[in-house]
Design a protein around this motif. Structure first.
Motif, PDB file in Angstrom:
ATOM      1  N   ALA A  48      -7.203   4.690 -12.085  1.00 34.78           N
ATOM      2  CA  ALA A  48      -6.088   3.922 -11.521  1.00 34.78           C
ATOM      3  C   ALA A  48      -4.850   4.056 -12.404  1.00 34.78           C
ATOM      4  O   ALA A  48      -3.732   4.223 -11.897  1.00 34.78           O
ATOM      5  CB  ALA A  48      -6.492   2.459 -11.370  1.00 34.78           C
ATOM      6  N   ARG A  49      -5.063   4.014 -13.713  1.00 38.38           N
ATOM      7  CA  ARG A  49      -3.930   4.159 -14.640  1.00 38.38           C
ATOM      8  C   ARG A  49      -3.281   5.531 -14.504  1.00 38.38           C
ATOM      9  O   ARG A  49      -2.055   5.660 -14.415  1.00 38.38           O
ATOM     10  CB  ARG A  49      -4.409   3.955 -16.076  1.00 38.38           C
ATOM     11  CG  ARG A  49      -3.284   4.008 -17.111  1.00 38.38           C
ATOM     12  CD  ARG A  49      -3.825   4.157 -18.530  1.00 38.38           C
ATOM     13  NE  ARG A  49      -4.488   5.444 -18.723  1.00 38.38           N
ATOM     14  CZ  ARG A  49      -3.842   6.581 -18.938  1.00 38.38           C
ATOM     15  NH1 ARG A  49      -2.510   6.613 -18.970  1.00 38.38           N
ATOM     16  NH2 ARG A  49      -4.514   7.701 -19.115  1.00 38.38           N
ATOM     17  N   ILE A  50      -4.096   6.569 -14.453  1.00 36.54           N
ATOM     18  CA  ILE A  50      -3.575   7.931 -14.350  1.00 36.54           C
ATOM     19  C   ILE A  50      -2.758   8.099 -13.076  1.00 36.54           C
ATOM     20  O   ILE A  50      -1.737   8.796 -13.060  1.00 36.54           O
ATOM     21  CB  ILE A  50      -4.741   8.946 -14.376  1.00 36.54           C
ATOM     22  CG1 ILE A  50      -5.378   8.991 -15.777  1.00 36.54           C
ATOM     23  CG2 ILE A  50      -4.270  10.348 -13.972  1.00 36.54           C
ATOM     24  CD1 ILE A  50      -6.650   9.812 -15.850  1.00 36.54           C
ATOM     25  N   MET A  51      -3.187   7.434 -12.008  1.00 41.53           N
ATOM     26  CA  MET A  51      -2.516   7.605 -10.725  1.00 41.53           C
ATOM     27  C   MET A  51      -1.465   6.539 -10.447  1.00 41.53           C
ATOM     28  O   MET A  51      -0.846   6.538  -9.377  1.00 41.53           O
ATOM     29  CB  MET A  51      -3.555   7.623  -9.598  1.00 41.53           C
ATOM     30  CG  MET A  51      -4.498   8.795  -9.714  1.00 41.53           C
ATOM     31  SD  MET A  51      -5.447   9.058  -8.222  1.00 41.53           S
ATOM     32  CE  MET A  51      -6.648  10.220  -8.840  1.00 41.53           C
ATOM     33  N   GLY A  52      -1.268   5.654 -11.381  1.00 42.08           N
ATOM     34  CA  GLY A  52      -0.213   4.667 -11.233  1.00 42.08           C
ATOM     35  C   GLY A  52      -0.494   3.610 -10.184  1.00 42.08           C
ATOM     36  O   GLY A  52       0.440   3.055  -9.584  1.00 42.08           O
ATOM     37  N   LYS A  53      -1.768   3.310  -9.967  1.00 40.15           N
ATOM     38  CA  LYS A  53      -2.152   2.294  -8.980  1.00 40.15           C
ATOM     39  C   LYS A  53      -2.831   1.122  -9.674  1.00 40.15           C
ATOM     40  O   LYS A  53      -3.209   1.196 -10.849  1.00 40.15           O
ATOM     41  CB  LYS A  53      -3.076   2.891  -7.918  1.00 40.15           C
ATOM     42  CG  LYS A  53      -2.512   4.124  -7.208  1.00 40.15           C
ATOM     43  CD  LYS A  53      -1.199   3.857  -6.490  1.00 40.15           C
ATOM     44  CE  LYS A  53      -0.667   5.107  -5.808  1.00 40.15           C
ATOM     45  NZ  LYS A  53       0.682   4.915  -5.233  1.00 40.15           N
ATOM     46  N   GLU A  54      -3.013   0.041  -8.937  1.00 41.38           N
ATOM     47  CA  GLU A  54      -3.527  -1.189  -9.546  1.00 41.38           C
ATOM     48  C   GLU A  54      -5.025  -1.144  -9.827  1.00 41.38           C
ATOM     49  O   GLU A  54      -5.496  -1.731 -10.808  1.00 41.38           O
ATOM     50  CB  GLU A  54      -3.236  -2.388  -8.628  1.00 41.38           C
ATOM     51  CG  GLU A  54      -1.767  -2.740  -8.519  1.00 41.38           C
ATOM     52  CD  GLU A  54      -1.513  -3.924  -7.611  1.00 41.38           C
ATOM     53  OE1 GLU A  54      -0.365  -4.416  -7.589  1.00 41.38           O
ATOM     54  OE2 GLU A  54      -2.456  -4.380  -6.909  1.00 41.38           O
ATOM     55  N   ALA A  55      -5.779  -0.482  -8.958  1.00 33.47           N
ATOM     56  CA  ALA A  55      -7.239  -0.546  -9.089  1.00 33.47           C
ATOM     57  C   ALA A  55      -7.877   0.712  -8.532  1.00 33.47           C
ATOM     58  O   ALA A  55      -7.263   1.467  -7.765  1.00 33.47           O
ATOM     59  CB  ALA A  55      -7.785  -1.783  -8.363  1.00 33.47           C
ATOM     60  N   GLY A  56      -9.137   0.936  -8.941  1.00 35.04           N
ATOM     61  CA  GLY A  56      -9.883   2.094  -8.466  1.00 35.04           C
ATOM     62  C   GLY A  56     -11.297   1.714  -8.093  1.00 35.04           C
ATOM     63  O   GLY A  56     -11.800   0.650  -8.468  1.00 35.04           O
TER      64      GLY A  56
END
Length: 492
Positions: A48-56
């Motif tokens: 999620a961090r790598i893709m700039g999103k809140e959650a995975g």
């Protein structure tokens, strides 16, 4: 029977590395369905961090990941999604969005570069004032990189424009990012920026990254909370998934940096295939790790026969269509594998290779200076996997072995400028493992691969003013083998 396997069928065929296996064996695990697996949580947070999103959310496969994302966005049956007519979701995922989710696909023509024309996307959006007749458009899907277009990459500018179009009409945007890391490396754009316009992304862990299994989907916290319920509904809730997530974490750390090399080898393969009469590759279209090779009309071999010949050499490819073959590069394909494959194709299409890779008619003159048949002892020992050092010592003064090691010593010690020192060593086992292609079948064939691989594209021209080719060996008129033969005489 080939002793070397070069598997181009997909980047999903990679074997877990030793570090992955160690990580799996020592993974800290718990029940992920209950939400307590710490290794899974770390991987999901990192993705999620790598893709700039809140959650995975970890899911068993890319197909399930895409299905979950589409059904989370389209919770009302009869919803419509706009996607490419050549997209993976539409072609290769069993029509799951329709059969399971009741979602209607509205296809738009994919261009050769994997894009869809913006005006065609906009034209495909249903008029909401006629919802009594039309399904309701709720989602647009993109694929980056685009597999059936040969791994072409969608630029961040294009993706942003599609995102703006989606927002204009109140739609969501999903990106099938099975090979999003390949696209990021090829474009030189960070993953988070490449998917910034998307509401959800699926990223495969077992393709370019080389993990043994799984994908991760990312989005907002509320989106992932709904997606987790759907994962359980679809049977994707697995318990101690930290075992798989640990391997994926290693893949992120170790293999992400190898993607650029995969792309370089794909371009090399494309360029070399294009030099072979009867084959055609659009080299300019090779942007990542996928190479589509077309067999031209009038070629001496059919697609089926060519694939069979390659398989007999230990080379596995994926046929697509009546006259097209797909090669996919991954981190377990070496540059030597590429040259080996090209050499096999050159000889096959030139009519020089016989069935099963045996080119015995070339052995009647000058196989490294002798006319001896290859003895069964050499065959048995070199076929071992891994080779047995005790058995190797028993080879003694076999002319085959002596000639090979003369060649080995010359390459290793006489030409350090054109050798990879980390590949070569004085160790006999390392040598046999490095040249694990069918040495026992044809010494001339081995020699040609060695010279084409390590000399043809390096500095040999500067050293000797020419590049040795297989024809140089074929034209030599050398005496019968004797133990004092110096392979350097063959080259100079």
């Amino acid at each position: 029977m080939a002793v070397r396997t070069v598997d181009f069928r997909s980047d999903t065929v990679t074997k877990p590395t030793e570090s992955m296996r160690n990580a799996m064996a020592n993974a800290e695990v718990d029940d992920d369905v209950l939400g307590y697996d710490p290794t899974a949580q770390r991987l999901e947070a990192e993705m999620a961090r790598i893709m700039g999103k809140e959650a995975g959310l970890f899911v068993p496969s890319g197909t399930m990941g895409n299905l979950i994302c589409l059904l989370t966005h389209c919770q009302i049956r009869g919803s419509e999604v706009i996607l490419g007519d050549n997209s993976h979701i539409h072609v290769y995922e069993n029509g799951g969005i329709s059969t399971i989710g009741g979602v209607h696909p509205r296809t738009v023509k994919n261009n050769e570069d994997g894009t869809m024309d913006l005006h065609l996307i906009e034209a495909a959006i249903r008029d909401s004032s006629f919802e009594i007749l039309y399904p309701t458009t709720r989602l647009i899907c993109l694929e980056n990189s685009h597999a059936r277009s040969g791994g072409r990459c969608l630029t961040v500018e294009y993706t942003d424009k599609v995102g703006e179009l989606a927002k204009k009409y109140g739609l969501k945007l999903h990106i099938d990012g099975a090979r999003i890391f390949n696209a990021s490396v090829a474009l030189g754009v960070p993953v988070h920026r490449l998917v910034q316009a998307a509401d959800s992304v699926s990223a495969c862990l077992s393709k370019g990254l080389g993990a043994p299994a799984g994908s991760v989907i990312v989005g907002s916290k509320s989106f992932i909370a709904r997606a987790k319920i759907l994962r359980k509904t679809l049977g994707g809730g697995m318990r101690q998934i930290g075992v798989l997530c640990a391997a994926a974490s290693v893949a992120l750390q170790e293999n992400l940096v190898k993607l650029e090399g995969d792309h370089r080898k794909a371009k090399l393969l494309a360029e070399e295939l294009n030099k072979i009469k009867g084959l055609k590759v659009d080299s300019a279209a090779v942007e990542t790790n996928i190479v589509y090779c077309h067999i031209l009309k009038g070629s001496k071999v059919s697609r089926t026969h060519l694939c069979k010949i390659l398989e007999q050499h230990g080379i596995l490819v994926l046929p697509e269509g009546p006259m097209r073959i797909r090669f996919v590069i991954h981190h377990q394909i070496s540059e030597s594998d590429v040259h080996y494959t090209v050499s096999c194709l050159q000889q096959t299409l030139a009519g020089e290779a016989e069935e099963n890779g045996d080119i015995k008619h070339l052995m009647n003159g000058c196989i490294l200076g002798y006319r001896h048949s290859i003895d069964s002892l050499v065959l048995d020992v070199i076929s071992m996997d891994p080779p047995d050092p005790k058995a190797i010592l028993l080879l003694g003064d076999s002319p085959n072995t002596t000639a090979l090691f003369q060649l080995y010593r010359f390459i290793t010690f006489s030409l350090p400028a054109v050798c990879d020192k980390h590949i070569f060593s004085q160790d006999t086992i390392a040598f046999l493992e490095l040249f694990s292609f069918p040495i026992h079948r044809n010494i001339l064939y081995v020699a040609s691969i060695i010279f084409n691989t390590f000399f043809g594209n390096r500095n040999i021209c500067a050293l000797y003013d020419y590049t040795p080719k297989i024809t140089d060996f074929m034209s030599c008129n050398l005496p019968e083998y004797d133990s004092s033969f110096d392979v350097q005489q063959l080259i100079l």
